[in-house]
Write a protein that holds these residues in place. Structure first.
Motif, PDB file in Angstrom:
ATOM      1  N   ALA A 112       0.839  -1.203   0.000  1.00 15.63           N
ATOM      2  CA  ALA A 112       0.000   0.000   0.000  1.00 15.63           C
ATOM      3  C   ALA A 112       0.873   1.252   0.000  1.00 15.63           C
ATOM      4  N   ARG A 113       1.963   1.213   0.753  1.00 20.14           N
ATOM      5  CA  ARG A 113       2.876   2.356   0.791  1.00 20.14           C
ATOM      6  C   ARG A 113       3.532   2.557  -0.570  1.00 20.14           C
ATOM      7  N   LEU A 114       3.921   1.455  -1.224  1.00 17.38           N
ATOM      8  CA  LEU A 114       4.500   1.545  -2.566  1.00 17.38           C
ATOM      9  C   LEU A 114       3.555   2.272  -3.515  1.00 17.38           C
ATOM     10  N   LYS A 115       2.277   1.888  -3.498  1.00 20.83           N
ATOM     11  CA  LYS A 115       1.321   2.450  -4.444  1.00 20.83           C
ATOM     12  C   LYS A 115       0.968   3.897  -4.120  1.00 20.83           C
ATOM     13  N   ARG A 116       1.204   4.304  -2.875  1.00 24.66           N
ATOM     14  CA  ARG A 116       0.986   5.712  -2.546  1.00 24.66           C
ATOM     15  C   ARG A 116       2.110   6.599  -3.058  1.00 24.66           C
ATOM     16  N   ARG A 117       3.299   6.033  -3.200  1.00 18.60           N
ATOM     17  CA  ARG A 117       4.468   6.848  -3.524  1.00 18.60           C
ATOM     18  C   ARG A 117       4.856   6.814  -5.006  1.00 18.60           C
ATOM     19  N   VAL A 118       4.521   5.731  -5.684  1.00 14.62           N
ATOM     20  CA  VAL A 118       4.896   5.608  -7.102  1.00 14.62           C
ATOM     21  C   VAL A 118       3.716   5.068  -7.897  1.00 14.62           C
ATOM     22  N   ARG A 119       3.805   5.170  -9.228  1.00 18.19           N
ATOM     23  CA  ARG A 119       2.822   4.538 -10.116  1.00 18.19           C
ATOM     24  C   ARG A 119       3.350   3.153 -10.486  1.00 18.19           C
ATOM     25  N   PHE A 120       2.626   2.127 -10.046  1.00 20.38           N
ATOM     26  CA  PHE A 120       3.050   0.748 -10.265  1.00 20.38           C
ATOM     27  C   PHE A 120       1.923   0.014 -10.977  1.00 20.38           C
ATOM     28  N   ARG A 121       2.255  -0.669 -12.087  1.00 19.59           N
ATOM     29  CA  ARG A 121       1.256  -1.455 -12.792  1.00 19.59           C
ATOM     30  C   ARG A 121       1.925  -2.612 -13.516  1.00 19.59           C
ATOM     31  N   ARG A 122       1.090  -3.577 -13.904  1.00 20.23           N
ATOM     32  CA  ARG A 122       1.550  -4.764 -14.613  1.00 20.23           C
ATOM     33  C   ARG A 122       0.791  -4.901 -15.928  1.00 20.23           C
ATOM     34  N   HIS A 123       1.491  -5.461 -16.918  1.00 19.58           N
ATOM     35  CA  HIS A 123       0.876  -5.723 -18.219  1.00 19.58           C
ATOM     36  C   HIS A 123       1.370  -7.076 -18.723  1.00 19.58           C
ATOM     37  N   LEU A 124       0.578  -7.692 -19.589  1.00 22.12           N
ATOM     38  CA  LEU A 124       0.985  -8.952 -20.196  1.00 22.12           C
ATOM     39  C   LEU A 124       1.913  -8.703 -21.383  1.00 22.12           C
ATOM     40  N   PRO A 125       2.838  -9.614 -21.632  1.00 19.17           N
ATOM     41  CA  PRO A 125       3.677  -9.506 -22.837  1.00 19.17           C
ATOM     42  C   PRO A 125       2.912  -9.960 -24.067  1.00 19.17           C
ATOM     43  N   ALA A 126       3.568  -9.873 -25.219  1.00 21.75           N
ATOM     44  CA  ALA A 126       2.982 -10.404 -26.453  1.00 21.75           C
ATOM     45  C   ALA A 126       2.675 -11.896 -26.267  1.00 21.75           C
ATOM     46  N   VAL A 127       1.651 -12.362 -26.948  1.00 20.59           N
ATOM     47  CA  VAL A 127       1.166 -13.736 -26.764  1.00 20.59           C
ATOM     48  C   VAL A 127       2.269 -14.785 -26.890  1.00 20.59           C
ATOM     49  N   PRO A 128       3.152 -14.724 -27.904  1.00 20.01           N
ATOM     50  CA  PRO A 128       4.176 -15.772 -28.021  1.00 20.01           C
ATOM     51  C   PRO A 128       5.142 -15.837 -26.839  1.00 20.01           C
TER      52      PRO A 128
END
Length: 261
Positions: free
Chosen positions: A15-31
């Protein structure tokens, strides 16, 4: 449709991490998804330094970082066996790829144990243009280009190892290496060799690390029955869990639970 992992396992005080920075995840290309767990992006613009601590997964990461207007620097981060700490300051960006445990071997093509506990600069394989510039989509596409350029090839043995690690991650009844090896009709010696070659650490370490991640997650919620949790996670007793938790995170389970609440 598969989505990026949504939990915060391994991140201390997420929770502290998300208050201080923008953190997100994404999937790679399908292969690439058979080998890459997800891409992770962090952007920050801080008035004062911020320290984040992480209990690493049994996974290799490729990390590209740019501080302010400085040059990008890229590295391969092998499996970290100790608590990892990073201090961010000023403004910057990180664009990273977390591989599935065992998933980096088709890219590296050498024993992954040689990377364990190390961070090795990446040179000579970077694509044209910046990886930390542009939108999330552009940054992910740049990672797709980088990783695809390494020409990974499917390997049945590597797939077997990744499947074994996934079983350890998801099945809390996996507690002993000898029992796990017998259940999967493989000798302990071969299992150890496969894990060191493809994952970078042994099966016992993987079991303990995933169980510790579970303990950290449980400590952040309602106070658990520590003795019962220790038994559930395969520790000999509550004191053993407390020692392992404290040695890895730097704080006792009770202190961590109190700080999160």
């Amino acid at each position: 449709m598969r989505q990026p992992r949504g939990d915060s396992r391994g991140i201390l005080d997420p929770a502290r991490l998300k208050r201080r920075v923008r953190f997100r995840r994404h999937l790679p290309a399908v292969p690439l998804r058979r080998w890459v767990e997800h891409y992770w992006l962090i952007d920050w613009d801080l008035n004062e330094p911020f320290e984040q601590r992480i209990v690493p997964h049994p996974a290799v990461n490729v990390v590209v970082q740019r501080d302010g207007d400085g040059p990008e620097r890229a590295e391969v981060a092998g499996v970290g066996q100790q608590l990892f700490s990073i201090t961010l300051s000023g403004a910057g960006r990180i664009t990273g790829a977390q591989f599935r445990p065992g998933g980096f071997h088709p890219f590296w093509r050498r024993p992954i144990a040689e990377l364990t506990g190390r961070r090795q600069p990446l040179t000579g394989v970077m694509p044209e243009g910046a990886i930390c510039a542009g939108t999330d989509t552009e940054r992910c596409r740049a990672l797709d280009v980088l990783l695809t350029g390494w020409a990974p090839r499917p390997d049945p043995v590597n797939d077997e190892v990744m499947s074994l690690v996934e079983t350890i991650r998801t099945d809390r009844n996996v507690r002993r290496v000898d029992e796990f090896a017998r259940e999967h009709d493989v000798s302990v010696r071969r299992l150890q060799r496969l894990f060191l070659t493809h994952v970078g650490v042994g099966p016992k370490w993987v079991i303990r690390r995933y169980r510790l991640h579970e303990a950290i997650e449980r400590a952040a919620g309602e106070p658990p029955d520590w003795a019962g949790l220790a038994a559930e996670l395969g520790y000999s007793d509550q004191a053993h869990l407390v020692r392992d938790f404290t040695a890895t995170t730097g704080v006792s389970p009770a202190a961590y639970a109190h700080s999160r609440r």
